[in-house]
Design an enzyme around this catalytic site. Sequence first.
Site, mmCIF file in Angstrom:
data_model
loop_
_atom_site.group_PDB
_atom_site.id
_atom_site.type_symbol
_atom_site.label_atom_id
_atom_site.label_comp_id
_atom_site.label_asym_id
_atom_site.label_seq_id
_atom_site.Cartn_x
_atom_site.Cartn_y
_atom_site.Cartn_z
ATOM 1 N N PHE A 99 -8.921 10.102 -2.402
ATOM 2 C CA PHE A 99 -9.317 11.303 -3.148
ATOM 3 C C PHE A 99 -10.646 11.857 -2.624
ATOM 4 C CE2 PHE A 99 -6.998 8.948 -6.702
ATOM 5 C CZ PHE A 99 -5.827 9.663 -6.538
ATOM 6 N N THR A 146 -12.520 16.488 -10.828
ATOM 7 C CA THR A 146 -11.129 16.374 -10.387
ATOM 8 C C THR A 146 -10.823 14.966 -9.901
ATOM 9 O OG1 THR A 146 -11.153 18.699 -9.775
ATOM 10 C CG2 THR A 146 -9.419 17.363 -8.797
ATOM 11 N N LYS A 191 0.853 -1.184 0.000
ATOM 12 C CA LYS A 191 0.000 0.000 0.000
ATOM 13 C C LYS A 191 0.887 1.232 0.000
ATOM 14 C CE LYS A 191 -2.145 1.672 3.788
ATOM 15 N NZ LYS A 191 -2.010 3.118 3.849
ATOM 16 N N GLY A 193 1.235 -2.464 8.631
ATOM 17 C CA GLY A 193 2.300 -1.474 8.552
ATOM 18 C C GLY A 193 3.407 -1.743 9.539
ATOM 19 N N ARG A 194 3.322 -1.071 10.694
ATOM 20 C CA ARG A 194 4.415 -1.104 11.667
ATOM 21 C C ARG A 194 4.828 -2.473 12.189
ATOM 22 N NH1 ARG A 194 1.665 3.803 14.653
ATOM 23 N NH2 ARG A 194 -0.069 2.734 13.665
ATOM 24 N N ILE A 214 -14.098 17.751 -6.144
ATOM 25 C CA ILE A 214 -15.269 17.774 -7.018
ATOM 26 C C ILE A 214 -15.172 16.589 -7.989
ATOM 27 C CG2 ILE A 214 -15.690 20.264 -6.811
ATOM 28 C CD1 ILE A 214 -14.290 20.585 -9.560
ATOM 29 N N PRO A 215 -16.326 16.104 -8.479
ATOM 30 C CA PRO A 215 -16.326 14.879 -9.297
ATOM 31 C C PRO A 215 -15.344 14.912 -10.464
ATOM 32 C CG PRO A 215 -18.576 15.454 -8.700
ATOM 33 C CD PRO A 215 -17.705 16.576 -8.197
ATOM 34 N N ARG A 245 -2.681 -6.483 14.061
ATOM 35 C CA ARG A 245 -1.555 -6.728 14.967
ATOM 36 C C ARG A 245 -1.433 -8.232 15.174
ATOM 37 N NH1 ARG A 245 -0.753 -2.639 13.313
ATOM 38 N NH2 ARG A 245 -0.462 -0.621 14.298
ATOM 39 N N ASP A 255 -3.332 4.427 -1.791
ATOM 40 C CA ASP A 255 -4.200 4.904 -0.695
ATOM 41 C C ASP A 255 -4.068 6.418 -0.580
ATOM 42 O OD1 ASP A 255 -5.644 5.157 1.698
ATOM 43 O OD2 ASP A 255 -3.965 4.508 2.941
ATOM 44 N N LEU A 256 -4.687 7.135 -1.530
ATOM 45 C CA LEU A 256 -4.602 8.601 -1.496
ATOM 46 C C LEU A 256 -5.939 9.240 -1.099
ATOM 47 C CD1 LEU A 256 -2.267 9.368 -4.561
ATOM 48 C CD2 LEU A 256 -1.675 9.152 -2.141
HETATM 49 O O1 C5P Z 1 1.282 0.664 11.019
HETATM 50 P P1 C5P Z 1 -0.115 0.201 10.873
HETATM 51 O O2 C5P Z 1 -0.226 -1.306 10.727
HETATM 52 O O3 C5P Z 1 -1.044 0.763 11.892
HETATM 53 O O4 C5P Z 1 -0.542 0.797 9.443
HETATM 54 C C1 C5P Z 1 -1.849 0.804 8.986
HETATM 55 C C2 C5P Z 1 -1.918 1.507 7.676
HETATM 56 O O5 C5P Z 1 -3.285 1.613 7.299
HETATM 57 C C3 C5P Z 1 -1.374 2.923 7.687
HETATM 58 O O6 C5P Z 1 -0.814 3.159 6.402
HETATM 59 C C4 C5P Z 1 -2.596 3.785 7.900
HETATM 60 O O7 C5P Z 1 -2.474 5.049 7.287
HETATM 61 C C5 C5P Z 1 -3.647 2.967 7.178
HETATM 62 N N1 C5P Z 1 -5.024 3.195 7.609
HETATM 63 C C6 C5P Z 1 -5.425 3.052 8.920
HETATM 64 N N2 C5P Z 1 -6.740 3.264 9.257
HETATM 65 C C7 C5P Z 1 -7.609 3.588 8.334
HETATM 66 C C8 C5P Z 1 -7.220 3.709 7.006
HETATM 67 C C9 C5P Z 1 -5.905 3.500 6.681
HETATM 68 O O8 C5P Z 1 -4.647 2.737 9.783
HETATM 69 N N3 C5P Z 1 -8.870 3.759 8.664
#
Ligand code: C5P
Length: 240
Positions: free
Chosen positions: A58, A64, A28, A217-218, A61-62, A181, A55-56
């Site tokens: 967006f 754009t 992602k 992520g982490r 307006i429609p 986790r 994962d930006l």
């Molecule tokens: O590090 P961690 O496992 O918490 O990362 C989760 C990822 O999912 C991050 O990139 C975070 O921006 C994204 N995210 C989130 N909760 C949301 C949407 C996206 O934690 N509701």
Amino acid sequence: MLVALDVPSLDEAEALLGRLEGILTGCKIGSQLFTAAGPAAIEAARKRGFRVFLDLKFHDIPNTVAAAVREATRLGVFMLNIHASGGLAMACAAAEAAMKAAGDFGIPRPLCLGVTVLTSLDRKALQREVGVPTSVAAHVLHLAGLAQAAGLDGCVASPQEISLLRLAMGQEWVIVTPGIRPAVSDRRSSPLPPDDQVRIATPRRALAAGANYLVVGRPISGAADPAAAATAIVDELRWP
Ligand code: C5P
């Protein structure tokens, strides 16, 4: 399972991807890395064989949003997202743009997801700050319904919302879940930074509840050995 490339540079993204090659096949890319490195980050991931969820979120307006979705499709991402709270016209424009762009460029259409209620908002903030008088769950369902009506494919959902959404939206609805986790994590060898994820689930619980994709992520990027951490999660998912 997708690894969140929440790193500040292309070099760091490449390093992480290099360690995860052969273990994971998806990643992602969010606002941080995309703002720092742009489309090169997507290209680098794809060159290494990773599918990319852009994962930006967006929200504009429609016209754009449609233009942004077209460009994301051109970059070959397999999944992208928009804010469902941008309204029906915006969500429809996104869905149509993905379809049209895929046809124009002769590539697969990316899955388009709606973001419902950010997990950082609780009921109090939703009511007092955003001005939505219902519960978080009710608003999540409302926005998921809007996303479905617009022709989007699914939504991002916290672990707590998965079962509710699976029941309400049906089996075809794509659910992507962050806040994962692992059950077994060696915090001595892979200390996690202070955690801001309150609504969390183990990978197995999230899948059992009905998630299609997990975003981690982490627990991987913050581990002393990201390859070992990713392997442990993949193994955890295979436990009988
Ligand atoms: O590090 P961690 O496992 O918490 O990362 C989760 C990822 O999912 C991050 O990139 C975070 O921006 C994204 N995210 C989130 N909760 C949301 C949407 C996206 O934690 N509701």
